[in-house]
Motif scaffolding. Sequence first.
Motif, PDB file in Angstrom:
ATOM      1  N   PRO A  31       0.820  -1.206   0.000  1.00 24.04           N
ATOM      2  CA  PRO A  31       0.000   0.000   0.000  1.00 24.04           C
ATOM      3  C   PRO A  31       0.858   1.263   0.000  1.00 24.04           C
ATOM      4  N   ASP A  32       0.281   2.356  -0.452  1.00 20.51           N
ATOM      5  CA  ASP A  32       0.990   3.639  -0.411  1.00 20.51           C
ATOM      6  C   ASP A  32       1.219   4.058   1.037  1.00 20.51           C
ATOM      7  N   ASP A  33       2.440   4.432   1.335  1.00 19.09           N
ATOM      8  CA  ASP A  33       2.771   4.957   2.661  1.00 19.09           C
ATOM      9  C   ASP A  33       3.693   6.161   2.495  1.00 19.09           C
ATOM     10  N   GLY A  34       3.331   7.005   1.503  1.00 24.57           N
ATOM     11  CA  GLY A  34       4.054   8.247   1.334  1.00 24.57           C
ATOM     12  C   GLY A  34       5.006   8.307   0.157  1.00 24.57           C
ATOM     13  N   TYR A  35       5.168   7.181  -0.593  1.00 19.24           N
ATOM     14  CA  TYR A  35       6.168   7.207  -1.669  1.00 19.24           C
ATOM     15  C   TYR A  35       5.605   6.719  -3.008  1.00 19.24           C
ATOM     16  N   GLN A  36       4.298   6.565  -3.101  1.00 21.98           N
ATOM     17  CA  GLN A  36       3.739   6.063  -4.349  1.00 21.98           C
ATOM     18  C   GLN A  36       3.835   7.094  -5.468  1.00 21.98           C
ATOM     19  N   SER A  37       3.572   8.356  -5.177  1.00 24.14           N
ATOM     20  CA  SER A  37       3.610   9.372  -6.235  1.00 24.14           C
ATOM     21  C   SER A  37       5.023   9.500  -6.806  1.00 24.14           C
ATOM     22  N   GLU A  38       6.056   9.452  -5.945  1.00 26.63           N
ATOM     23  CA  GLU A  38       7.436   9.498  -6.425  1.00 26.63           C
ATOM     24  C   GLU A  38       7.756   8.266  -7.283  1.00 26.63           C
ATOM     25  N   THR A  39       7.229   7.120  -6.861  1.00 28.67           N
ATOM     26  CA  THR A  39       7.436   5.885  -7.615  1.00 28.67           C
ATOM     27  C   THR A  39       6.804   5.989  -9.003  1.00 28.67           C
ATOM     28  N   GLU A  40       5.567   6.454  -9.042  1.00 27.25           N
ATOM     29  CA  GLU A  40       4.873   6.583 -10.327  1.00 27.25           C
ATOM     30  C   GLU A  40       5.564   7.598 -11.236  1.00 27.25           C
ATOM     31  N   GLU A  41       6.096   8.659 -10.648  1.00 25.89           N
ATOM     32  CA  GLU A  41       6.800   9.664 -11.432  1.00 25.89           C
ATOM     33  C   GLU A  41       8.076   9.078 -12.037  1.00 25.89           C
ATOM     34  N   PHE A  42       8.809   8.280 -11.269  1.00 25.33           N
ATOM     35  CA  PHE A  42      10.029   7.629 -11.781  1.00 25.33           C
ATOM     36  C   PHE A  42       9.677   6.700 -12.939  1.00 25.33           C
ATOM     37  N   ILE A  43       8.599   5.952 -12.791  1.00 24.94           N
ATOM     38  CA  ILE A  43       8.183   5.024 -13.844  1.00 24.94           C
ATOM     39  C   ILE A  43       7.851   5.781 -15.130  1.00 24.94           C
ATOM     40  N   ARG A  44       7.129   6.893 -14.989  1.00 29.07           N
ATOM     41  CA  ARG A  44       6.763   7.688 -16.164  1.00 29.07           C
ATOM     42  C   ARG A  44       7.990   8.277 -16.856  1.00 29.07           C
ATOM     43  N   LYS A  45       8.861   8.894 -16.075  1.00 28.89           N
ATOM     44  CA  LYS A  45      10.037   9.563 -16.650  1.00 28.89           C
ATOM     45  C   LYS A  45      10.959   8.604 -17.384  1.00 28.89           C
ATOM     46  N   ASN A  46      10.987   7.361 -16.928  1.00 27.32           N
ATOM     47  CA  ASN A  46      11.925   6.397 -17.497  1.00 27.32           C
ATOM     48  C   ASN A  46      11.244   5.352 -18.395  1.00 27.32           C
ATOM     49  N   ASN A  47       9.971   5.620 -18.746  1.00 26.66           N
ATOM     50  CA  ASN A  47       9.235   4.748 -19.670  1.00 26.66           C
ATOM     51  C   ASN A  47       9.264   3.279 -19.243  1.00 26.66           C
ATOM     52  N   LEU A  48       9.000   3.056 -17.941  1.00 23.48           N
ATOM     53  CA  LEU A  48       9.041   1.704 -17.397  1.00 23.48           C
ATOM     54  C   LEU A  48       7.648   1.147 -17.095  1.00 23.48           C
ATOM     55  N   GLY A  49       6.637   1.769 -17.682  1.00 30.42           N
ATOM     56  CA  GLY A  49       5.270   1.367 -17.384  1.00 30.42           C
ATOM     57  C   GLY A  49       4.952  -0.085 -17.675  1.00 30.42           C
TER      58      GLY A  49
END
Length: 382
Positions: free
Chosen positions: A241-259
């Motif tokens: 579950p999200d505990d404060g770091y999900q948005s940063e994780t999703e942003e990293f995935i987007r920036k690096n095309n790792l979806g």
Amino acid sequence: MRILNICAYTWAIGGPARIIYDHTTEVLKQGHQVDILSPMTPGEKMYPAPEGSRLIPCKRTTPISNFYREFSIEMYDFLKKNIQNYDIIHMHGIWHFGSLAPFLIPHNAALVITIHGLLDKWAVAHSKWKKDIVTALYQKRILGKADLIQINNTDEEEDVIRYLGYRPANMVIVPNGMKVSEYINLPEKGIFRKKHGISSEQQMILFMGRLNIKKGLDLLLPAFKEVYEKLPNAVLILAGPDDGYQSETEEFIRKNNLGERVKLVGMLTDTIKKEALSDADLFVLPSYSEGFSIAVLEAMTSRVPSLVSDRVGFGDYIKKYDAAYLTPLNSNGVAAGLLKILQDKKYADELKNRAFKMVTDNFDITVVANQLLEEYKKIKKM
């Protein structure tokens, strides 16, 4: 004995709830009574209570509980009316109201505090100003007044000594345990992969834990990017579950095309979690701070080769058995470990076999529960 556990007994809290569940199951078999007193926010999902125990949810009192964790007038009122009915009051964690309230009410019960890794240097530095206030007001004093401080390993022993400035006579090492038998026979391979579109040719890396910075996600994500560039069949599953770091994780995935290569699947429980473990080629948890990671034990019992830091709560055992790839806390080190396990099958097989022996030798709940019960008996006052 009549035992009361005090803990935020929710799915979101993770390991401590599972530890209480497994321990309670064993204690009930021996004829003891167990209640679980849990401060909670409306809407939180409570962890299931073992059959024969009693779960007592108490609403947190807001807005105070937003600043002082688990503050609950309802919980205090319950303790005031019922505390004399217990022989053992076992508080899980520190820094919160649940670990203070039993010291405020006259009673004859023995008081136990399990630290759960919360005096680790990284944990103490997190929200330090709040912890400095709690320390100044009462935290050191009540640790000294507890009848028993349960710690899980020698690292925690050093943490307590550093925090208090002395070694308390009331401190004992009792590791946490797990139901090894539940992870011996896992579901058939391929079920989890099919659900999430992962082929049998892909190498599946599994992370299980709250999406929190302390779990080392800031190291794991760039490490996986490096691994993926060398092993394009690799896929990373982030289960928690999200505990404060999900948005940063999703942003990293987007920036690096790792979806297509990093999948957030939320918290996995029961059969679905076992399906994921059955299909995993590697388990990873490069954590900065853990009390005692049940997720790591689950992976090891499931015979999944693991990459972890030595801060998962039993690093000394891991070193003794050479039971996992112990990574330094940097992304290059994590990447090197992931590549080593994924590219060297002989090494991976040796790791998982040594890890399974480590767990069965030391952490089966039937053994550990009896150790803690013996400590309870030594301090019981009535």
